[in-house]
Design a protein around this motif. Structure first.
Motif, PDB file in Angstrom:
ATOM      1  N   ILE A  17       0.822  -1.214   0.000  1.00  0.00           N
ATOM      2  CA  ILE A  17       0.000   0.000   0.000  1.00  0.00           C
ATOM      3  C   ILE A  17       0.853   1.259   0.000  1.00  0.00           C
ATOM      4  CG2 ILE A  17      -1.523   1.409   1.457  1.00  0.00           C
ATOM      5  CD1 ILE A  17      -3.055  -1.131   2.122  1.00  0.00           C
ATOM      6  N   ILE A  18       1.844   1.340   0.895  1.00  0.00           N
ATOM      7  CA  ILE A  18       2.613   2.583   1.029  1.00  0.00           C
ATOM      8  C   ILE A  18       3.373   2.942  -0.255  1.00  0.00           C
ATOM      9  CG2 ILE A  18       4.544   3.674   2.225  1.00  0.00           C
ATOM     10  CD1 ILE A  18       3.540   2.438   4.804  1.00  0.00           C
ATOM     11  N   GLY A  23       3.682   6.258  -4.998  1.00  0.00           N
ATOM     12  CA  GLY A  23       3.988   6.347  -6.417  1.00  0.00           C
ATOM     13  C   GLY A  23       2.886   7.021  -7.208  1.00  0.00           C
ATOM     14  N   ASP A  24       1.663   6.816  -6.787  1.00  0.00           N
ATOM     15  CA  ASP A  24       0.518   7.420  -7.478  1.00  0.00           C
ATOM     16  C   ASP A  24       0.551   8.939  -7.403  1.00  0.00           C
ATOM     17  OD1 ASP A  24      -1.990   7.616  -8.764  1.00  0.00           O
ATOM     18  OD2 ASP A  24      -3.004   7.723  -6.837  1.00  0.00           O
ATOM     19  N   PRO A  28       0.211   9.104 -11.897  1.00  0.00           N
ATOM     20  CA  PRO A  28      -1.185   8.690 -11.691  1.00  0.00           C
ATOM     21  C   PRO A  28      -1.566   7.303 -12.197  1.00  0.00           C
ATOM     22  CG  PRO A  28      -1.095  10.989 -12.345  1.00  0.00           C
ATOM     23  CD  PRO A  28       0.311  10.454 -12.464  1.00  0.00           C
ATOM     24  N   PRO A  29      -0.954   6.777 -13.299  1.00  0.00           N
ATOM     25  CA  PRO A  29      -1.351   5.432 -13.723  1.00  0.00           C
ATOM     26  C   PRO A  29      -1.047   4.318 -12.733  1.00  0.00           C
ATOM     27  CG  PRO A  29      -0.358   6.616 -15.554  1.00  0.00           C
ATOM     28  CD  PRO A  29      -0.130   7.446 -14.318  1.00  0.00           C
ATOM     29  N   VAL A  30      -0.216   4.590 -11.716  1.00  0.00           N
ATOM     30  CA  VAL A  30       0.041   3.569 -10.694  1.00  0.00           C
ATOM     31  C   VAL A  30      -1.296   3.185 -10.051  1.00  0.00           C
ATOM     32  CG1 VAL A  30       1.123   3.102  -8.462  1.00  0.00           C
ATOM     33  CG2 VAL A  30       2.386   4.346 -10.231  1.00  0.00           C
ATOM     34  N   VAL A  68       5.230  16.154  -3.563  1.00  0.00           N
ATOM     35  CA  VAL A  68       4.983  16.881  -4.813  1.00  0.00           C
ATOM     36  C   VAL A  68       4.748  18.365  -4.533  1.00  0.00           C
ATOM     37  CG1 VAL A  68       3.417  17.098  -6.782  1.00  0.00           C
ATOM     38  CG2 VAL A  68       4.067  14.833  -5.951  1.00  0.00           C
ATOM     39  N   PHE A  69       4.023  18.663  -3.480  1.00  0.00           N
ATOM     40  CA  PHE A  69       3.736  20.064  -3.118  1.00  0.00           C
ATOM     41  C   PHE A  69       5.030  20.837  -2.859  1.00  0.00           C
ATOM     42  CE2 PHE A  69       3.052  23.072   0.436  1.00  0.00           C
ATOM     43  CZ  PHE A  69       2.227  23.989  -0.201  1.00  0.00           C
ATOM     44  N   GLN A  70       5.919  20.254  -2.063  1.00  0.00           N
ATOM     45  CA  GLN A  70       7.174  20.935  -1.749  1.00  0.00           C
ATOM     46  C   GLN A  70       8.061  21.066  -2.985  1.00  0.00           C
ATOM     47  OE1 GLN A  70       8.069  22.532   0.905  1.00  0.00           O
ATOM     48  NE2 GLN A  70       6.309  21.966   2.165  1.00  0.00           N
TER      49      GLN A  70
END
Length: 207
Positions: A17-18, A23-24, A28-30, A68-70
């Motif tokens: 899960i983690i 990775g998603d 996004p296709p993950v 991603v935000f940072q």
């Protein structure tokens, strides 16, 4: 490992899960949603703990969003352009924003993640717009928890209602999630008045 056998999954579902949900956040296709829904289906058969699946998925979602935000808040996105995978990621951000919009409001940070590609689009847009780190962190945590609970619930209730093998319940749950996400996407797009133009893959990546 026999992927069609619930006994073969065991604690492996927690292990996957983690990294999958993390990775998603970047790619996004993950299939993170499918994995989390599968966790719900397994919990309906007593093979997994739904609460643990929700906690792990929510935590991984928050970590991925913050990464991603940072990256975009600190304008470090050009650094990864040195590598092919970084340029592919950068192009994926353009496509995601073109599809889901560039909204960086707190409501979008929480809700647009339910639209395919919406999580990456709103996270990057929030970083570009220099949204408060604390505000984004809280919204990402709430949105991730809601998404995790929703995905696990889809798997759990389809598994409980159909009594089909867990993999069949997972596929039904994923299908239902995609349909609902598509409907939400149409509603959001119409409310904005028009669909954003498609991103040009050859366009200069300026953020």
């Amino acid at each position: 490992m026999d992927l069609g056998n619930a006994d073969s999954w065991g604690a492996a579902i927690y292990f996957w899960i983690i990294p999958t949900v993390l990775g998603d956040a970047i790619f996004p296709p993950v299939p993170s949603e499918m994995l989390v829904i599968t966790g719900g289906a397994l919990s309906a058969e007593g093979r997994a703990n739904a609460v643990v699946v929700v906690i792990l998925a929510a935590a991984a979602s928050w970590l991925g969003d913050m990464l991603v935000f940072q990256l975009f808040k600190r304008r470090l996105s050009h650094v990864i352009d040195r590598w092919k995978w970084g340029r592919a990621f950068h192009a994926a951000v353009h496509r995601a924003i073109a599809r889901a919009g560039r909204s960086s409001t707190y409501a979008a940070i929480i809700g647009v993640r339910f639209i395919p590609g919406g999580r990456l689009a709103t996270t990057a847009a929030a970083g570009i717009a220099n949204v408060s780190t604390r505000g984004f962190s809280l919204c990402a945590a709430l949105g991730g928890t809601l998404w995790a609970a929703w995905s696990v619930s889809l798997g759990y209730f389809t598994g409980s209602a159909t009594r089909l093998p867990f993999w069949a319940s997972s596929l039904i749950g994923v299908g239902a999630g995609l349909v609902i996400g598509a409907v939400v996407g149409v509603i959001v797009t119409r409310r904005r008045g028009s669909r954003p133009p498609a991103a040009d893959p050859d366009e200069e990546l300026d953020f």
